[in-house]
Design a protein around this motif. Sequence first.
Motif, PDB file in Angstrom:
ATOM      1  N   ASN A 181      -0.218  -0.586  -4.755  1.00  0.00           N
ATOM      2  CA  ASN A 181       0.970  -1.128  -5.906  1.00  0.00           C
ATOM      3  C   ASN A 181       0.879  -2.579  -6.060  1.00  0.00           C
ATOM      4  O   ASN A 181       1.051  -3.596  -5.409  1.00  0.00           O
ATOM      5  CB  ASN A 181       1.772  -0.154  -5.828  1.00  0.00           C
ATOM      6  N   PHE A 182       0.462  -2.888  -7.074  1.00  0.00           N
ATOM      7  CA  PHE A 182       0.419  -4.319  -7.497  1.00  0.00           C
ATOM      8  C   PHE A 182       1.637  -5.143  -8.590  1.00  0.00           C
ATOM      9  O   PHE A 182       1.789  -4.071  -9.155  1.00  0.00           O
ATOM     10  CB  PHE A 182      -0.906  -5.038  -7.760  1.00  0.00           C
ATOM     11  N   PRO A 183       1.938  -5.955  -8.897  1.00  0.00           N
ATOM     12  CA  PRO A 183       2.856  -6.815  -9.618  1.00  0.00           C
ATOM     13  C   PRO A 183       2.821  -6.934 -10.883  1.00  0.00           C
ATOM     14  O   PRO A 183       1.274  -6.574 -10.968  1.00  0.00           O
ATOM     15  CB  PRO A 183       3.673  -7.774  -9.359  1.00  0.00           C
ATOM     16  N   PHE A 202       0.606  -0.917   0.222  1.00  0.00           N
ATOM     17  CA  PHE A 202      -0.132   0.295  -0.311  1.00  0.00           C
ATOM     18  C   PHE A 202       0.605   1.356   0.351  1.00  0.00           C
ATOM     19  O   PHE A 202       1.418   1.164   0.750  1.00  0.00           O
ATOM     20  CB  PHE A 202      -0.600   0.168   1.528  1.00  0.00           C
ATOM     21  N   GLU A 203       0.773   2.163  -0.858  1.00  0.00           N
ATOM     22  CA  GLU A 203       1.284   3.352  -1.317  1.00  0.00           C
ATOM     23  C   GLU A 203       0.741   4.236   0.166  1.00  0.00           C
ATOM     24  O   GLU A 203       2.151   5.134   0.393  1.00  0.00           O
ATOM     25  CB  GLU A 203       1.571   3.884  -2.099  1.00  0.00           C
ATOM     26  N   SER A 204      -0.313   4.408   0.246  1.00  0.00           N
ATOM     27  CA  SER A 204      -1.315   5.239   0.704  1.00  0.00           C
ATOM     28  C   SER A 204      -2.684   4.822   1.710  1.00  0.00           C
ATOM     29  O   SER A 204      -3.124   4.125   0.983  1.00  0.00           O
ATOM     30  CB  SER A 204      -0.905   6.283   1.089  1.00  0.00           C
ATOM     31  N   GLU A 262     -12.507   5.498   3.082  1.00  0.00           N
ATOM     32  CA  GLU A 262     -11.059   5.378   3.654  1.00  0.00           C
ATOM     33  C   GLU A 262     -10.623   5.570   1.893  1.00  0.00           C
ATOM     34  O   GLU A 262     -11.056   5.189   1.220  1.00  0.00           O
ATOM     35  CB  GLU A 262     -11.339   4.590   3.604  1.00  0.00           C
ATOM     36  N   LYS A 263     -10.025   5.987   1.394  1.00  0.00           N
ATOM     37  CA  LYS A 263      -8.581   6.070   0.312  1.00  0.00           C
ATOM     38  C   LYS A 263      -7.550   5.085   0.249  1.00  0.00           C
ATOM     39  O   LYS A 263      -6.660   5.646   0.859  1.00  0.00           O
ATOM     40  CB  LYS A 263      -8.707   7.478  -0.756  1.00  0.00           C
ATOM     41  N   PHE A 264      -7.867   3.413  -0.224  1.00  0.00           N
ATOM     42  CA  PHE A 264      -6.573   2.654  -0.292  1.00  0.00           C
ATOM     43  C   PHE A 264      -5.698   3.106  -1.336  1.00  0.00           C
ATOM     44  O   PHE A 264      -6.406   2.694  -2.702  1.00  0.00           O
ATOM     45  CB  PHE A 264      -6.647   1.171  -0.246  1.00  0.00           C
ATOM     46  N   VAL A 265      -4.364   3.181  -1.798  1.00  0.00           N
ATOM     47  CA  VAL A 265      -4.154   3.494  -2.900  1.00  0.00           C
ATOM     48  C   VAL A 265      -2.696   1.933  -2.722  1.00  0.00           C
ATOM     49  O   VAL A 265      -1.456   1.859  -1.931  1.00  0.00           O
ATOM     50  CB  VAL A 265      -2.947   4.542  -2.741  1.00  0.00           C
ATOM     51  N   VAL A 302      -0.150   6.874   6.410  1.00  0.00           N
ATOM     52  CA  VAL A 302      -1.191   6.092   7.153  1.00  0.00           C
ATOM     53  C   VAL A 302      -1.369   7.914   7.346  1.00  0.00           C
ATOM     54  O   VAL A 302      -1.200   8.642   8.321  1.00  0.00           O
ATOM     55  CB  VAL A 302      -1.369   5.114   7.982  1.00  0.00           C
ATOM     56  N   THR A 303      -2.910   8.454   7.180  1.00  0.00           N
ATOM     57  CA  THR A 303      -3.244   9.694   7.065  1.00  0.00           C
ATOM     58  C   THR A 303      -4.622   9.202   7.843  1.00  0.00           C
ATOM     59  O   THR A 303      -5.254   9.229   7.200  1.00  0.00           O
ATOM     60  CB  THR A 303      -3.290  10.795   5.756  1.00  0.00           C
ATOM     61  N   ALA A 304      -5.384   9.242   8.832  1.00  0.00           N
ATOM     62  CA  ALA A 304      -5.993  10.119   9.720  1.00  0.00           C
ATOM     63  C   ALA A 304      -6.533  11.700  10.508  1.00  0.00           C
ATOM     64  O   ALA A 304      -5.885  12.115  10.920  1.00  0.00           O
ATOM     65  CB  ALA A 304      -6.353   9.041  10.465  1.00  0.00           C
TER      66      ALA A 304
END
Length: 176
Positions: free
Chosen positions: A60-62, A32-34, A55-58, A161-163
Amino acid sequence: MIKKFLSFLAIVTLFISGSQSVIAQSVQNFEFESLVADYYLSLDSNNVSTLQVVEKFVANFPDYDQNRGIERAIPQKYKNNNVDLKIKSVHDENAVDRNYTTYESNDNLILRIGDADRYVRGRQVYTITYTMRDVISFYDQQDEWYWDVNGDQWKQPFGSVTARVHFNPSIVQEIS
């Protein structure tokens, strides 16, 4: 007899050497980038706490066929209270809906986000919006909202991680 043995040995060698290239990759092998989580806390007309979460998950997959998406576990209880969890939307960075299914495990609702017939590669954004109720505990000395932003069960690392907590004026007036 020797020809049969050599043929058998050749087949076994092909089988063993061919099977080495078919080793499965771990679906946990991504990062997870972020994660950015916004919490909108308020009270309804009955003075019951309400929470909207974005929630915004970024991720990065292979760049090969390994993953079809992510799973997100969201608590359905807070201090033994049912929080009336409702999923409002799941979409990508362009606000296009993403397919998802749900199942329950250990008092959590698990969102399985992705398509069973499509792999994801590279950078992917998953924005999940949901609501809950009864998330504030009221005590004689203080009121408490305690929340674990991303939990501790992820197999993947997070770059950041930002909240952010947004208080409705109804909460601020109650606190004053």
